[in-house]
Design a protein around this motif. Structure first.
Motif, mmCIF file in Angstrom:
data_model
loop_
_atom_site.group_PDB
_atom_site.id
_atom_site.type_symbol
_atom_site.label_atom_id
_atom_site.label_comp_id
_atom_site.label_asym_id
_atom_site.label_seq_id
_atom_site.Cartn_x
_atom_site.Cartn_y
_atom_site.Cartn_z
ATOM 1 N N PHE A 1 38.520 40.929 37.810
ATOM 2 C CA PHE A 1 39.368 41.955 38.427
ATOM 3 C C PHE A 1 39.096 42.175 39.903
ATOM 4 O O PHE A 1 39.932 42.681 40.623
ATOM 5 C CB PHE A 1 39.184 43.294 37.701
ATOM 6 C CG PHE A 1 39.896 43.361 36.388
ATOM 7 C CD1 PHE A 1 41.274 43.307 36.339
ATOM 8 C CD2 PHE A 1 39.183 43.464 35.208
ATOM 9 C CE1 PHE A 1 41.945 43.363 35.135
ATOM 10 C CE2 PHE A 1 39.847 43.526 33.993
ATOM 11 C CZ PHE A 1 41.227 43.468 33.958
ATOM 12 N N ILE A 2 37.894 41.814 40.317
ATOM 13 C CA ILE A 2 37.521 42.138 41.696
ATOM 14 C C ILE A 2 38.491 41.482 42.670
ATOM 15 O O ILE A 2 38.853 40.318 42.512
ATOM 16 C CB ILE A 2 36.061 41.733 41.982
ATOM 17 C CG1 ILE A 2 35.160 42.558 41.068
ATOM 18 C CG2 ILE A 2 35.687 41.954 43.448
ATOM 19 C CD1 ILE A 2 33.702 42.296 41.199
ATOM 20 N N GLY A 3 38.965 42.267 43.627
ATOM 21 C CA GLY A 3 39.907 41.738 44.614
ATOM 22 C C GLY A 3 41.348 42.029 44.243
ATOM 23 O O GLY A 3 42.235 41.947 45.078
ATOM 24 N N TYR A 4 41.619 42.375 42.987
ATOM 25 C CA TYR A 4 42.988 42.727 42.598
ATOM 26 C C TYR A 4 43.334 44.132 43.089
ATOM 27 O O TYR A 4 42.455 44.968 43.238
ATOM 28 C CB TYR A 4 43.127 42.677 41.076
ATOM 29 C CG TYR A 4 43.297 41.281 40.549
ATOM 30 C CD1 TYR A 4 44.575 40.727 40.438
ATOM 31 C CD2 TYR A 4 42.196 40.516 40.191
ATOM 32 C CE1 TYR A 4 44.734 39.434 39.965
ATOM 33 C CE2 TYR A 4 42.349 39.223 39.718
ATOM 34 C CZ TYR A 4 43.624 38.682 39.605
ATOM 35 O OH TYR A 4 43.783 37.420 39.149
ATOM 36 N N PRO A 5 44.615 44.377 43.326
ATOM 37 C CA PRO A 5 44.974 45.717 43.807
ATOM 38 C C PRO A 5 44.794 46.774 42.722
ATOM 39 O O PRO A 5 44.777 46.456 41.532
ATOM 40 C CB PRO A 5 46.448 45.581 44.189
ATOM 41 C CG PRO A 5 46.946 44.420 43.435
ATOM 42 C CD PRO A 5 45.785 43.489 43.251
ATOM 43 N N PHE A 6 44.685 47.996 43.192
ATOM 44 C CA PHE A 6 44.500 49.144 42.299
ATOM 45 C C PHE A 6 45.547 49.178 41.192
ATOM 46 O O PHE A 6 45.228 49.382 40.021
ATOM 47 C CB PHE A 6 44.550 50.429 43.142
ATOM 48 C CG PHE A 6 44.387 51.683 42.348
ATOM 49 C CD1 PHE A 6 43.132 52.083 41.909
ATOM 50 C CD2 PHE A 6 45.486 52.477 42.049
ATOM 51 C CE1 PHE A 6 42.972 53.253 41.177
ATOM 52 C CE2 PHE A 6 45.333 53.654 41.312
ATOM 53 C CZ PHE A 6 44.079 54.033 40.881
ATOM 54 N N SER A 7 46.806 48.952 41.567
ATOM 55 C CA SER A 7 47.896 49.063 40.591
ATOM 56 C C SER A 7 47.721 48.064 39.442
ATOM 57 O O SER A 7 48.045 48.358 38.291
ATOM 58 C CB SER A 7 49.237 48.827 41.274
ATOM 59 O OG SER A 7 49.213 47.570 41.922
ATOM 60 N N HIS A 8 47.168 46.901 39.760
ATOM 61 C CA HIS A 8 46.943 45.896 38.727
ATOM 62 C C HIS A 8 45.902 46.388 37.712
ATOM 63 O O HIS A 8 46.067 46.238 36.493
ATOM 64 C CB HIS A 8 46.470 44.598 39.385
ATOM 65 C CG HIS A 8 46.151 43.504 38.417
ATOM 66 N ND1 HIS A 8 47.113 42.726 37.828
ATOM 67 C CD2 HIS A 8 44.957 43.072 37.925
ATOM 68 C CE1 HIS A 8 46.536 41.856 37.009
ATOM 69 N NE2 HIS A 8 45.229 42.044 37.047
ATOM 70 N N LEU A 9 44.847 47.000 38.236
ATOM 71 C CA LEU A 9 43.787 47.529 37.363
ATOM 72 C C LEU A 9 44.351 48.618 36.453
ATOM 73 O O LEU A 9 44.092 48.657 35.254
ATOM 74 C CB LEU A 9 42.644 48.119 38.196
ATOM 75 C CG LEU A 9 42.054 47.238 39.293
ATOM 76 C CD1 LEU A 9 40.975 48.006 40.054
ATOM 77 C CD2 LEU A 9 41.471 45.967 38.700
ATOM 78 N N PHE A 10 45.149 49.464 37.075
ATOM 79 C CA PHE A 10 45.742 50.588 36.360
ATOM 80 C C PHE A 10 46.656 50.089 35.234
ATOM 81 O O PHE A 10 46.611 50.595 34.104
ATOM 82 C CB PHE A 10 46.505 51.446 37.374
ATOM 83 C CG PHE A 10 47.171 52.658 36.796
ATOM 84 C CD1 PHE A 10 46.512 53.484 35.901
ATOM 85 C CD2 PHE A 10 48.466 52.992 37.182
ATOM 86 C CE1 PHE A 10 47.131 54.605 35.378
ATOM 87 C CE2 PHE A 10 49.087 54.113 36.659
ATOM 88 C CZ PHE A 10 48.424 54.918 35.753
#
Ligand SMILES: Nc1ncnc2c1ncn2[C@@H]1O[C@H](COP(=O)(O)OP(=O)(O)O)[C@@H](O)[C@H]1O
Ligand SMILES: [Mg+2]
Length: 401
Positions: A118-127
């Motif tokens: 997940f590291i480097g992915y945008p916040f929205s992707h994590l959400f």
């Protein structure tokens, strides 16, 4: 040379299991927190039958058992989930280490989809990942944010998490926020405040008798039988009760006292070991707390320290000067502004400073009271809770570095 290892093993010790006395150990039962634990369990229980629960906001001074009570309850919740295969899930996040909404969401996403990068992915992707997991499994997902005041963009995080529930067709995200900071709630934007603080609980400080039973419980597991005197436990409890009822402090005292007894090759921990330990523990705790303070907070504390050294101008004026320097919030603010000039910082408002004094009180660094009759109106009176020289020494290391 070989003997060094062997003699380490053969060294006599008062401890049976030193780990029991460490901060991270969660005891089987938490004496004097039965009411708080019961109330928290009642708040969370409806999750198990897919009902909506209230988000819970918990505050109280350091060492009042907020983190351990919460972790204890999460362990029980985990047991029940296992046993009945209930669709509840939870994550405990210490925001001291995850102090942005991104870091918090990263923790949650990594938990929801273990092994995925997940590291480097945008916040929205994590959400999205978190929502997907909750939705697909129709889960009641509880996010515990310990030391929630450390999250820099907390309002945005609250906004995102509130929105999540509107977007989910199945499952639900609920929150527990925990803090030592009294001022924190008031700093939240009204919308996040109403999200996070649907239900509130205060953990009161422990008194000496309560601390005694907490220490006795841990002492029995941590020390060999008969290796710690009753009077040593009582003294440690009394000292910690004076220091704002902090169980963490009390435990540190008996751990240190045990180490001192070992160093002196004595078989039992006595109150004189506790006495010696109290010197060192105090310094260690002051150091730890002060180091985590943000810049302006350090300057406020430094102002208090310097004023304490000189004696309060105000109390000199009204002739009430005594050996325990009591300061007025107004003079602390003036001194703070002066120091900001010296360090080339832009001073914050008097209102901020007043809120901040409450936080320093919660952390046990100062004690505040409201002035009674006779002294001008309702002024906050301030006293350093630790010896002035010690606090000053720690702060000067910072400012002169
Ligand atoms: N009621 C209690 N019974 C046993 N141990 C306790 C109790 N309350 C606090 N402690 C111990 O004191 C230490 C500090 O407690 P913690 O939960 O971290 O406090 P807080 O989160 O409020 O600062 C921990 O080691 C914890 O195990
Ligand atoms: Mg805690």
């Amino acid at each position: 040379m070989d003997d060094i290892f062997e003699s380490e093993l053969k060294k006599a010790t008062v401890f049976q299991d030193r780990n029991v006395l460490s901060q991270s150990y969660i005891p089987e039962t938490l004496p004097h927190r039965e009411k708080e634990i019961e109330r928290m369990m009642k708040t969370l229980a409806p999750m198990l039958s897919k009902k909506i629960i209230h988000n819970l906001f918990i505050y109280g001074k350091t060492g009042t058992g907020k983190s351990s009570s919460t972790r204890h309850i999460l362990n029980r919740l985990g047991d029940v989930r296992e046993k009945y295969d209930a669709s509840v899930d939870f994550i405990y996040v210490n925001c001291h280490n995850c102090n942005t909404k991104y870091q918090v969401m990263l923790k949650c996403a990594e938990y929801c989809a273990p092994g995925k990068p997940f590291i480097g992915y945008p916040f929205s992707h994590l959400f999205e990942e978190v929502k997907k997991k909750v939705q697909d499994n129709d889960t009641s997902f509880l996010i515990v944010l310990d030391e929630v005041d450390k999250v820099k963009d907390i309002d945005e995080l609250m906004y995102t998490l509130t929105r999540a529930n509107d977007e989910l067709d199945h499952g639900r995200i609920s929150l527990i926020g925990i803090t030592n900071s009294v001022g924190f709630k008031e700093q939240l934007d009204p919308r996040s405040k109403s999200t996070l603080c649907e239900e509130e609980m205060v953990f009161p400080p422990y008194n000496a008798t309560e601390l005694e039973s907490i220490l006795r419980q841990r002492g029995e597991l941590g020390f060999k039988q008969g290796a710690i005197d009753e009077s040593a436990i009582n003294l440690a409890a009394a000292l910690a009760a004076q220091e704002s009822g902090d169980a963490r402090y009390a435990l540190k005292l008996i751990l240190k006292a045990g180490q001192i007894a070992d160093d002196l090759k004595e078989k039992r921990v006595t109150d004189s070991h506790v006495q010696i330990a109290s010197e060192g523990v105090e310094e260690e705790i002051v150091y730890e707390i002060i180091n985590t303070l943000p810049e302006h907070q350090k300057i406020v504390l430094y102002a208090i320290t310097l004023l304490t050294e000189d004696g309060s101008r105000m109390s000199k004026l009204d002739g009430s000067m005594d050996e325990d320097a009591v300061l007025y919030s107004g003079e602390v603010y003036d001194k703070y502004r002066g120091l900001c000039k010296v360090y080339g910082k832009k001073a914050r408002t008097a209102r901020w400073c007043r809120d901040y004094l409450n936080d320093l009180d919660m952390m046990g660094l100062i004690t505040t009271s409201i002035s009674g009759k006779g002294i001008r109106g309702n002024t906050t009176l301030i006293q350093l809770a630790y010896p002035q020289e010690k606090v000053k020494r720690v702060l000067e290391k910072h400012f002169n570095a």
